[in-house]
Write a protein that holds these residues in place. Structure first.
Motif, PDB file in Angstrom:
ATOM      1  N   SER A 106       2.125  11.816 -38.156  1.00 29.00           N
ATOM      2  CA  SER A 106       2.621  13.116 -37.906  1.00 29.00           C
ATOM      3  C   SER A 106       1.977  13.962 -36.656  1.00 29.00           C
ATOM      4  O   SER A 106       0.667  13.972 -36.477  1.00 29.00           O
ATOM      5  N   ARG A 107       2.819  14.476 -35.876  1.00 28.74           N
ATOM      6  CA  ARG A 107       2.191  15.503 -34.888  1.00 28.74           C
ATOM      7  C   ARG A 107       1.418  16.124 -35.337  1.00 28.74           C
ATOM      8  O   ARG A 107       0.324  16.675 -34.749  1.00 28.74           O
ATOM      9  N   LEU A 108       1.907  17.104 -36.460  1.00 34.69           N
ATOM     10  CA  LEU A 108       0.827  18.194 -36.859  1.00 34.69           C
ATOM     11  C   LEU A 108      -0.314  17.736 -37.414  1.00 34.69           C
ATOM     12  O   LEU A 108      -1.445  18.301 -37.286  1.00 34.69           O
ATOM     13  N   MET A 113      -6.310  17.682 -36.561  1.00 36.22           N
ATOM     14  CA  MET A 113      -7.503  17.220 -36.505  1.00 36.22           C
ATOM     15  C   MET A 113      -8.160  17.405 -35.174  1.00 36.22           C
ATOM     16  O   MET A 113      -9.347  17.413 -34.910  1.00 36.22           O
ATOM     17  N   MET A 114      -7.290  17.990 -34.186  1.00 35.69           N
ATOM     18  CA  MET A 114      -7.804  18.590 -33.043  1.00 35.69           C
ATOM     19  C   MET A 114      -8.526  20.222 -33.100  1.00 35.69           C
ATOM     20  O   MET A 114      -9.198  20.625 -32.118  1.00 35.69           O
ATOM     21  N   LEU A 115      -8.348  20.796 -34.005  1.00 37.58           N
ATOM     22  CA  LEU A 115      -9.029  22.107 -34.481  1.00 37.58           C
ATOM     23  C   LEU A 115     -10.242  21.753 -34.678  1.00 37.58           C
ATOM     24  O   LEU A 115     -10.561  21.046 -35.714  1.00 37.58           O
ATOM     25  N   HIS A 152      -4.229  33.033 -38.365  1.00 39.21           N
ATOM     26  CA  HIS A 152      -3.491  33.255 -37.204  1.00 39.21           C
ATOM     27  C   HIS A 152      -3.980  32.646 -36.014  1.00 39.21           C
ATOM     28  O   HIS A 152      -3.102  32.142 -35.022  1.00 39.21           O
ATOM     29  N   ARG A 153      -5.034  32.449 -35.680  1.00 40.77           N
ATOM     30  CA  ARG A 153      -5.651  31.724 -34.577  1.00 40.77           C
ATOM     31  C   ARG A 153      -5.366  30.140 -34.538  1.00 40.77           C
ATOM     32  O   ARG A 153      -4.834  29.685 -33.535  1.00 40.77           O
ATOM     33  N   ALA A 154      -5.393  29.788 -35.867  1.00 44.36           N
ATOM     34  CA  ALA A 154      -5.045  28.342 -36.061  1.00 44.36           C
ATOM     35  C   ALA A 154      -3.574  27.850 -35.304  1.00 44.36           C
ATOM     36  O   ALA A 154      -2.946  27.087 -34.878  1.00 44.36           O
ATOM     37  N   ARG A 155      -2.589  28.885 -36.198  1.00 40.70           N
ATOM     38  CA  ARG A 155      -1.115  28.864 -35.864  1.00 40.70           C
ATOM     39  C   ARG A 155      -0.932  28.823 -34.365  1.00 40.70           C
ATOM     40  O   ARG A 155       0.014  27.883 -33.833  1.00 40.70           O
ATOM     41  N   ASN A 156      -1.654  29.590 -33.744  1.00 41.79           N
ATOM     42  CA  ASN A 156      -1.357  30.006 -32.266  1.00 41.79           C
ATOM     43  C   ASN A 156      -2.054  28.672 -31.527  1.00 41.79           C
ATOM     44  O   ASN A 156      -1.184  28.127 -30.611  1.00 41.79           O
ATOM     45  N   ALA A 157      -3.114  27.936 -31.904  1.00 36.43           N
ATOM     46  CA  ALA A 157      -3.583  26.836 -31.476  1.00 36.43           C
ATOM     47  C   ALA A 157      -2.596  25.662 -31.626  1.00 36.43           C
ATOM     48  O   ALA A 157      -2.321  24.864 -30.786  1.00 36.43           O
ATOM     49  N   LEU A 158      -2.160  25.607 -32.884  1.00 35.58           N
ATOM     50  CA  LEU A 158      -1.248  24.495 -33.062  1.00 35.58           C
ATOM     51  C   LEU A 158       0.168  24.571 -32.477  1.00 35.58           C
ATOM     52  O   LEU A 158       0.655  23.547 -32.030  1.00 35.58           O
ATOM     53  N   ARG A 159       0.518  25.940 -32.232  1.00 33.18           N
ATOM     54  CA  ARG A 159       1.840  26.165 -31.346  1.00 33.18           C
ATOM     55  C   ARG A 159       1.531  25.607 -30.019  1.00 33.18           C
ATOM     56  O   ARG A 159       2.376  24.679 -29.614  1.00 33.18           O
ATOM     57  N   ARG A 160       0.460  25.881 -29.457  1.00 35.19           N
ATOM     58  CA  ARG A 160       0.225  25.429 -27.867  1.00 35.19           C
ATOM     59  C   ARG A 160       0.100  23.729 -27.978  1.00 35.19           C
ATOM     60  O   ARG A 160       0.618  23.185 -27.163  1.00 35.19           O
ATOM     61  N   LEU A 161      -0.618  23.303 -28.967  1.00 33.51           N
ATOM     62  CA  LEU A 161      -1.082  21.949 -29.018  1.00 33.51           C
ATOM     63  C   LEU A 161       0.515  21.148 -29.308  1.00 33.51           C
ATOM     64  O   LEU A 161       0.594  20.033 -28.293  1.00 33.51           O
ATOM     65  N   LEU A 162       1.344  21.638 -29.972  1.00 38.16           N
ATOM     66  CA  LEU A 162       2.386  20.809 -30.423  1.00 38.16           C
ATOM     67  C   LEU A 162       3.406  21.042 -29.060  1.00 38.16           C
ATOM     68  O   LEU A 162       4.128  19.981 -28.801  1.00 38.16           O
ATOM     69  N   ARG A 163       3.331  22.241 -28.419  1.00 37.08           N
ATOM     70  CA  ARG A 163       4.260  22.359 -27.235  1.00 37.08           C
ATOM     71  C   ARG A 163       3.731  21.492 -26.168  1.00 37.08           C
ATOM     72  O   ARG A 163       4.532  20.730 -25.327  1.00 37.08           O
ATOM     73  N   GLU A 164       2.491  21.397 -25.854  1.00 35.75           N
ATOM     74  CA  GLU A 164       1.664  20.338 -24.913  1.00 35.75           C
ATOM     75  C   GLU A 164       2.174  19.003 -25.443  1.00 35.75           C
ATOM     76  O   GLU A 164       2.506  18.185 -24.364  1.00 35.75           O
ATOM     77  N   ASP A 165       2.342  18.709 -26.434  1.00 34.02           N
ATOM     78  CA  ASP A 165       2.688  17.395 -26.984  1.00 34.02           C
ATOM     79  C   ASP A 165       3.884  17.199 -26.511  1.00 34.02           C
ATOM     80  O   ASP A 165       4.496  15.886 -26.140  1.00 34.02           O
ATOM     81  N   VAL A 166       5.053  18.198 -26.696  1.00 33.74           N
ATOM     82  CA  VAL A 166       6.433  18.005 -26.430  1.00 33.74           C
ATOM     83  C   VAL A 166       6.559  17.747 -25.001  1.00 33.74           C
ATOM     84  O   VAL A 166       7.195  16.851 -24.473  1.00 33.74           O
ATOM     85  N   SER A 167       5.893  18.469 -24.112  1.00 40.18           N
ATOM     86  CA  SER A 167       6.009  18.438 -22.800  1.00 40.18           C
ATOM     87  C   SER A 167       5.290  17.366 -22.121  1.00 40.18           C
ATOM     88  O   SER A 167       5.642  16.761 -20.966  1.00 40.18           O
TER      89      SER A 167
ATOM     90  N   ARG B  50       3.750  21.900 -45.047  1.00 39.16           N
ATOM     91  CA  ARG B  50       3.834  21.668 -46.578  1.00 39.16           C
ATOM     92  C   ARG B  50       4.559  20.190 -46.736  1.00 39.16           C
ATOM     93  O   ARG B  50       4.337  19.746 -47.946  1.00 39.16           O
ATOM     94  N   GLU B  51       4.989  19.713 -45.815  1.00 38.36           N
ATOM     95  CA  GLU B  51       5.330  18.196 -45.711  1.00 38.36           C
ATOM     96  C   GLU B  51       4.473  17.388 -45.382  1.00 38.36           C
ATOM     97  O   GLU B  51       4.660  16.012 -45.637  1.00 38.36           O
ATOM     98  N   LEU B  52       3.202  17.536 -45.006  1.00 30.85           N
ATOM     99  CA  LEU B  52       2.163  16.495 -44.999  1.00 30.85           C
ATOM    100  C   LEU B  52       1.927  15.958 -45.924  1.00 30.85           C
ATOM    101  O   LEU B  52       1.893  16.353 -47.198  1.00 30.85           O
TER     102      LEU B  52
END
Lengths: 167, 196
Positions: A106-108, A113-115, A152-167, B50-52
């Protein structure tokens, strides 16, 4: 709380709690030890449980306290639950922090685990375990707004990480 | 992306905007693609989380705590209460005779533990802890007019948490405890280690 009731409640949350510990600590053996100790403590204290919070919130708090005590005993310095938040957002992840990647594609899961633990735990409590900010504040013993900011900060960090992963 | 938009979308996602803020945000959603995209990202993140996978917890074998057998007397205040220790032994002897305590051959090893608390002027001192599943307060006996209160226990080796209550009010920590630890209710527990 009667023993049978305790066991029933415990069985309902044990998988989620173990997963929370596993993803927070990144170490299956340590997560298992912490769960064992936390479960013992909860079992022994079950007559103190008055239902002021949910059983889940209560036992999660015991588990988090057990983690903190483990770190005190092992002299590991942790600042992740301090009331004063770091001024910086979330630190830049480094490859050695990815300790969970082998077990999940899972990418997420990998991004989590990078947080830092101080952001990972509140995020998981909110989104994986479904706790409210009030309950997160009780579990982590931090102010409710602190919990909100961390998620909130975790969400933003994860958004960035997942975007980097995609790119 | 403006930080305020991130905050706003996050609060909207959490259902924490008041009605006026919510309506204003939803109005902007109609015309601002980046806001819609942000909201979708948050929703996607939530769904993925939630799917983890939830892992199976290792089996826990819950303990039994109490038992009885003779060990050495562990005094917390020294020889000046040796007389009281002797009295406790007499009580234990009476207990054996009446079947309250089991013989050494019947149970695993336990050790004596004496709790001593200084509370001059108190009308009552009691203790409750995980050695009795936090179920009943056990009264301490007033030692003399000097303000000391005592109680004796026999416990299997292990780590035990307890709190002391003076006139029914919980005290923050026992100064004679091995250490004091946060409990799970925002208060403090005293901890003693027996035979470890």
């Amino acid at each position: 709380m009667e023993e049978g009731h305790f066991r029933s409640e415990y069985e309902q949350v044990s998988g989620q709690l173990y997963t929370f510990l596993l993803r927070t600590l990144g170490d299956p053996d340590l997560a298992s030890d912490i769960l064992q100790e936390a479960a013992y403590r909860a079992y022994r204290s079950r007559n103190q449980f008055r239902g002021d919070s949910s059983f889940k919130t209560w036992i999660y708090r015991i588990a988090v306290n057990t983690m903190k005590n483990h770190w005190v005993r092992s002299n590991r310095e942790r600042k992740w639950f301090d009331e004063v938040l770091d001024t910086q957002s979330v630190e830049t992840p480094s490859p050695e922090r990815i300790v969970f990647g082998k077990e999940s594609t899972s990418r997420l899961s990998q991004a989590l685990m990078m947080l830092e633990e101080g952001y990972r735990a509140p995020f998981m409590l909110k989104h994986v375990d479904g706790l409210s900010y009030s309950e997160i504040s009780q579990v982590l013993d931090i102010a409710e707004n602190n919990a909100r900011v961390r998620v909130h900060r975790a969400r933003n960090a994860l958004r960035r990480l997942l975007r980097e992963d995609v790119s | 992306m403006k930080t305020s938009d991130l905050d706003l979308a996050s609060r909207y996602f959490d259902g924490e905007l008041d009605q006026a803020q919510k309506e204003a945000f939803e109005k902007r959603l109609l015309s601002e693609d980046h806001l819609r995209g942000l909201l979708e990202e948050l929703k996607g993140l939530d769904i993925s989380a939630r799917e983890l996978e939830i892992y199976k917890a290792p089996e826990i074998k819950f303990p039994r705590i109490m038992g009885a057998r003779y060990g050495h007397i562990r005094s917390r205040i020294g020889p000046f209460l040796a007389g009281v220790a002797a009295a406790a032994c007499v009580l234990v002897g009476i207990g054996m005779g009446t079947g309250i305590f089991k013989t050494p051959s019947q149970e695993l090893r336990t050790e004596a533990f004496r709790i001593v608390y200084y509370a001059p002027g108190a009308d009552s001192v009691s203790i409750v802890g995980d050695f009795n599943d936090w179920s009943n307060e056990i009264p301490l006996m007033r030692r003399d007019k000097g303000g000391y209160w005592i109680a004796d226990f026999r416990l299997k080796p292990g780590e035990y948490r307890y709190v002391l209550l003076v006139d029914g009010e919980e005290r923050a920590g026992d100064p004679m405890a091995d250490y004091v630890i946060d409990d799970d209710f925002g208060s403090k527990n005293s901890v003693v280690r027996i035979g470890l």
